[in-house]
Design a protein around this motif. Structure first.
Motif, PDB file in Angstrom:
ATOM      1  N   THR A  73       0.862  -1.178   0.000  1.00  0.00           N
ATOM      2  CA  THR A  73       0.000   0.000   0.000  1.00  0.00           C
ATOM      3  C   THR A  73       0.898   1.226   0.000  1.00  0.00           C
ATOM      4  O   THR A  73       1.651   1.461   0.946  1.00  0.00           O
ATOM      5  CB  THR A  73      -0.918   0.021   1.233  1.00  0.00           C
ATOM      6  N   LYS A  77      -1.978   5.645  -2.072  1.00  0.00           N
ATOM      7  CA  LYS A  77      -3.179   4.871  -1.753  1.00  0.00           C
ATOM      8  C   LYS A  77      -3.683   5.195  -0.356  1.00  0.00           C
ATOM      9  O   LYS A  77      -4.904   5.316  -0.121  1.00  0.00           O
ATOM     10  CB  LYS A  77      -2.864   3.380  -1.869  1.00  0.00           C
ATOM     11  N   LEU A  78      -2.778   5.324   0.597  1.00  0.00           N
ATOM     12  CA  LEU A  78      -3.173   5.694   1.954  1.00  0.00           C
ATOM     13  C   LEU A  78      -3.874   7.042   1.959  1.00  0.00           C
ATOM     14  O   LEU A  78      -4.903   7.227   2.624  1.00  0.00           O
ATOM     15  CB  LEU A  78      -1.952   5.727   2.873  1.00  0.00           C
ATOM     16  N   ASP A  79      -3.314   8.006   1.220  1.00  0.00           N
ATOM     17  CA  ASP A  79      -3.910   9.337   1.159  1.00  0.00           C
ATOM     18  C   ASP A  79      -5.273   9.304   0.482  1.00  0.00           C
ATOM     19  O   ASP A  79      -6.240   9.923   0.945  1.00  0.00           O
ATOM     20  CB  ASP A  79      -2.987  10.293   0.400  1.00  0.00           C
ATOM     21  N   THR A  81      -7.453   6.904   0.177  1.00  0.00           N
ATOM     22  CA  THR A  81      -8.504   6.181   0.886  1.00  0.00           C
ATOM     23  C   THR A  81      -8.709   6.663   2.317  1.00  0.00           C
ATOM     24  O   THR A  81      -9.578   6.157   3.030  1.00  0.00           O
ATOM     25  CB  THR A  81      -8.174   4.673   0.922  1.00  0.00           C
ATOM     26  N   THR A  83      -6.710   6.217   4.834  1.00  0.00           N
ATOM     27  CA  THR A  83      -6.246   5.177   5.756  1.00  0.00           C
ATOM     28  C   THR A  83      -5.136   5.755   6.624  1.00  0.00           C
ATOM     29  O   THR A  83      -4.070   6.097   6.127  1.00  0.00           O
ATOM     30  CB  THR A  83      -5.725   3.959   4.973  1.00  0.00           C
ATOM     31  N   SER A  84      -5.385   5.841   7.930  1.00  0.00           N
ATOM     32  CA  SER A  84      -4.453   6.579   8.781  1.00  0.00           C
ATOM     33  C   SER A  84      -3.794   5.729   9.861  1.00  0.00           C
ATOM     34  O   SER A  84      -3.071   6.260  10.703  1.00  0.00           O
ATOM     35  CB  SER A  84      -5.179   7.761   9.448  1.00  0.00           C
ATOM     36  N   LEU A  89      -5.868  -0.173   7.960  1.00  0.00           N
ATOM     37  CA  LEU A  89      -5.276  -0.832   6.794  1.00  0.00           C
ATOM     38  C   LEU A  89      -5.960  -2.161   6.489  1.00  0.00           C
ATOM     39  O   LEU A  89      -5.937  -2.630   5.352  1.00  0.00           O
ATOM     40  CB  LEU A  89      -3.781  -1.058   7.039  1.00  0.00           C
ATOM     41  N   PHE A 147      -0.544   6.952  11.136  1.00  0.00           N
ATOM     42  CA  PHE A 147       0.579   6.940  10.217  1.00  0.00           C
ATOM     43  C   PHE A 147       1.185   8.337  10.140  1.00  0.00           C
ATOM     44  O   PHE A 147       0.477   9.342  10.152  1.00  0.00           O
ATOM     45  CB  PHE A 147       0.122   6.527   8.819  1.00  0.00           C
ATOM     46  N   GLN A 152       5.471   3.743   2.127  1.00  0.00           N
ATOM     47  CA  GLN A 152       4.636   2.609   1.774  1.00  0.00           C
ATOM     48  C   GLN A 152       4.636   1.601   2.912  1.00  0.00           C
ATOM     49  O   GLN A 152       5.489   1.626   3.799  1.00  0.00           O
ATOM     50  CB  GLN A 152       5.087   1.937   0.482  1.00  0.00           C
TER      51      GLN A 152
END
Length: 793
Positions: A73, A77-79, A81, A83-84, A89, A147, A152
């Motif tokens: 990831t 992708k984290l940004d 979606t 996802t923190s 995750l 995060f 990644q």
């Protein structure tokens, strides 16, 4: 910063300086560094890249060339979606599961393995290793942190004991943060949404001494009101409050020498974490010892029996405060024919909880707190061959030292005798104020030597053997004392009280060595089609039960139960990695079979004295499954992904397991759980989604508009060791939506809707101590809407 932390920081820096000095002596004259800048630029660039580079084998390789099942990831992708954390995750990586009723009791599993359910225990560590910038983080509480400046996250599935080593029998999370760079820049981000959610992120980087020293400083903070309401205390609970800062200095005195010094500090101080009434299970106890009769006898009714009403009624304060900090130094020196790497680190964790463990407004368990302090120091030296040769290799040495100290307390209240003791004639004063103190400390020292090579037999065929030897020693001590409660000389009453908790003291140690390793064979069927087969063998280190033990025939703690043997894990895996339709589609498939001997789990003792559950080894667990990771590159602005996992896991032999709630009687007994499902494991789990991006303009405002959807699902699974029908979490699906605009001028704004269809689901389930039949749990977040604005410069 306390004195211990200061001394550890100094020791780490001195170790780094010594390593740098040795490397610099042989280094050529200073030159302009470019590799660090390019890596950082890539992390901050547009989301679509030509390929994904991973360090799953401690060297940079293309994901498709690695004969391992790896989910990657990226920062983009984290940004995209929102996802923190590692907890979130799991919605993108279905083979990863995180159960977290609170930070200390966080359990990470991959393919159903990695955590021991039913009992938090300082004497054991988990089987999913979490590495941040090559540093092993022993405490799973890190999964609950936000995060911070991530490049990644790689989720490595299956045993990784050769190169990652310590406690990676289930797999590893390899987290990489962004390097500082020699060009000034940064970014800032603010989000606001439901429940007064507020998150702020900021990063700045740039040169300190041109072409010699670069710095990077990052901050993240998250706050949210509680999403549960307590009518007894008239306040919201299960709130969020988290802050973290990370600083980095990157030294590049020559083109061949790179030194990265990092320090981080994070804190969480939320009003958290309580659980809500989920259900009441019927047990085999007499009716007057079961929840309906007990609650009626105290005229007690919970504010709601539906957890999705989000109403709690605990009558004591709660908190889940923790502080994590650390320093590390990573030195890379390019010798030409090989690269020498040194990784020095020290980390600390402080845990200060407060709980109301009966989860009701009754005065049963007033306090159940286990404050802990952990500190760890590690050192790794690694030598890795450079370039493409007939033999590519990595060899290294590893050292790890850890201490965990806990000072716990449990206090019983005025309703405890009525609720917990089997006889109806026990006076309330017998347990009122009865307080149990448990003090434990455990020291772990681990040494390892490892090596792995890849024999490139031909352009198509490669064989990769690897081997690691680990020697680990643990020394632990446990003291449990009691005080309070009414003074009595009645032997019957005294024994009833001792059945709740009795004083005991013991010490134990374990010292053993273990081999782990792998053998992988990879074959390129053509340029974009790669097949592999792998056999991996791993060990999850043994430990010492840092909890009260069953008694022997002399009425003393049974030291035979104090030491827990290592888990031995063997996995066979076959995989196919492909890029199809002119590399438009990436499709990776893996099938595997795993057997675990001496699985560490919560068991029941049937010997003399008070019967109690504790951690020990069960004979055998078996797991098998298949996994598909599929993604597409942009086609007319549209991208998509699909991750699917089918996993079947069971206790192959578990004859002395704890009984499920529905089989719990007036006295503790062991139940044969052989053939039962492995807890925490969904047979089916998956995630899928897509995004559409289109270049557009609004007058003079030019940029890219986008919209996306991300969905995940899990089939039902058991949430406790005993597979009770009352602790089965039902299947659920979560859909998140997002839409936004990214301007060419460097700013971006978007809206995310999480759990868009307001799915009711439970994050965890707990059988309340005493086995009255009460089952509580934590509902997952309901629908929330957040607005985010970010800018880069």
């Amino acid at each position: 910063m306390n004195g211990i932390f200061q001394r550890a920081l100094l020791a780490t820096l001195l170790s780094s300086v010594a390593t740098v000095s040795l490397a610099a002596t042989a280094a050529p004259s200073p030159g302009a560094p470019s590799a660090a800048d390019s890596a950082s630029d890539a992390a901050d660039a547009a989301p679509e890249v030509d390929g994904i580079t991973v360090t799953a084998r401690r060297r940079e390789e293309d994901l498709q060339d690695v004969p391992l099942a790896v989910s990657v990831t990226t920062a983009a992708k984290l940004d995209q979606t929102g996802t923190s954390s590692i907890v979130q995750l799991t919605q993108l990586v279905p083979t990863l599961q995180v159960l977290s009723p609170n930070a200390r009791n966080t359990a990470l599993t991959i393919r159903g393995l990695g955590a021991s359910y039913g009992l938090a225990n300082d004497g054991l560590e988990q089987g999913v290793g979490v590495y941040v910038d090559q540093v092993y983080n022993s405490r799973p509480a890190i999964a609950t942190l936000d995060f911070m400046d991530i490049q990644q996250v790689e989720v490595l599935r299956g045993p990784q004991g050769t190169l990652f080593g310590k406690n990676t029998t289930a797999g590893a999370l390899n987290v990489t943060t962004v390097d500082a760079r020699n060009a000034f820049g940064g970014k800032a981000e603010v989000s606001y949404g439901s429940y007064n959610y507020l998150q702020a992120k900021a990063t700045v980087t740039g040169p300190i001494i041109k072409d010699l020293v670069a710095g990077r400083l990052s901050f993240v903070g998250s706050w949210r009101d509680g999403n549960l309401y307590n009518p007894v205390q008239k306040l919201n609970q299960n709130a969020l409050e988290s802050k973290g800062v990370r600083g980095q200095l990157l030294f590049t005195p020559t083109e061949t020498l790179k030194v990265r010094l990092t320090g981080d500090y994070s804190s969480q101080q939320p009003e958290c974490c309580t659980q809500l009434h989920v259900t009441v299970g019927t047990t085999l106890k007499p009716a007057n010892q079961q929840y309906p009769a007990l609650a009626a006898g105290r005229n007690y009714r919970p504010p709601s029996t539906n957890p999705y009403d989000r109403l709690a009624d605990i009558d004591d304060a709660i908190q889940a405060d923790q502080w994590l900090s650390g320093v590390s130094a990573v030195v890379d020196y390019d010798l030409g024919w090989a690269t020498l790497t040194s990784v020095s680190a020290h980390r600390e964790w402080d845990w200060e909880p407060r709980n109301d463990r009966d989860y009701t407004a009754l005065d049963v368990t007033r306090r159940s707190n286990n404050p802990s302090h952990q500190k760890q120091t590690s050192q790794e030296f690694r030598l890795t061959s450079n370039g493409a040769r007939t033999l590519d290799w990595t060899a290294g040495l590893y050292y790890f030292d850890q201490n965990v100290t806990t000072h716990g307390v449990t206090e019983y209240g005025s309703d405890a005798s009525y609720w917990l003791l089997p006889a109806t004639n026990s006076p309330a004063s017998l347990l009122e104020g009865y307080t149990v103190f448990n003090d434990s400390t455990i020291d772990t020292t681990s040494y390892a030597a490892f090596g792995q090579l890849t024999w490139n037999i031909s352009e198509r065929l490669r064989i990769t053997p690897g081997l690691r030897y680990t020697q680990e020693k643990k020394d632990g001590g446990y003291v449990q004392t009691t005080s309070g409660g009414s003074v009595t000389t009645d032997t019957t009453l005294i024994n009833r009280r001792l059945g709740i908790a009795r004083p005991q003291t013991f010490s134990a140690s374990t010292d053993d060595g273990s081999w782990s390793g792998q053998l992988a064979v990879a074959y390129d069927l053509d340029t974009n089609l790669h097949a592999y087969g792998t056999y991996s063998r791993g060990y999850k280190s043994g430990g010492i039960n840092m909890t009260a033990l069953p008694l022997n025939s002399a009425g003393l703690p049974s030291l035979a139960a104090a030491v827990i043997a290592p888990e031995q894990v063997s996995t066979y895996e076959l995989g196919l990695k492909s890029e199809l339709f002119d590399r438009l589609v990436t499709a990776n498939l893996a099938v595997f079979a795993t057997q675990v001997n001496d699985f560490q789990a919560n068991v029941v003792d049937s010997g003399p004295g008070a019967l109690r559950g504790y951690l020990a080894n069960v004979e055998r667990v078996k797991i098998k499954g298949a996994e598909l990771d599929l993604s597409t590159r942009s086609v007319g602005g549209f991208t998509s992904y699909l991750n699917l996992a089918l996993t079947d896991g069971k206790y192959d032999s578990f004859r002395n397991g704890p009984c499920p709630l529905e089989r719990a009687g007036a006295s503790t007994a062991a139940c044969d759980l052989s053939g039962k499902e492995l807890p925490g494991l969904s047979r089916w789990a998956g995630s899928f989604g897509g995004e559409y991006r289109q270049t557009t303009s609004f007058g003079s405002l030019a940029g890219e508009a986008y919209a996306g959807v991300d969905a995940s699902f899990r089939s039902a699974y058991f949430a406790d060791t005993a597979d009770s029908i009352h602790t089965r979490i039902s299947a659920y699906q979560i859909v998140n939506l997002r839409a936004g605009f990214k301007a060419d001028a460097g700013w971006e704004a978007f809206v995310t809707v999480k759990n868009a269809f307001n799915e009711d689901y439970l994050q965890n389930i707990t059988v309340v101590s005493g086995n009255s039949g009460l089952v509580v749990g934590t509902p997952g977040d309901d629908r929330t809407v957040n607005v985010t604005v970010r800018a880069s410069f």
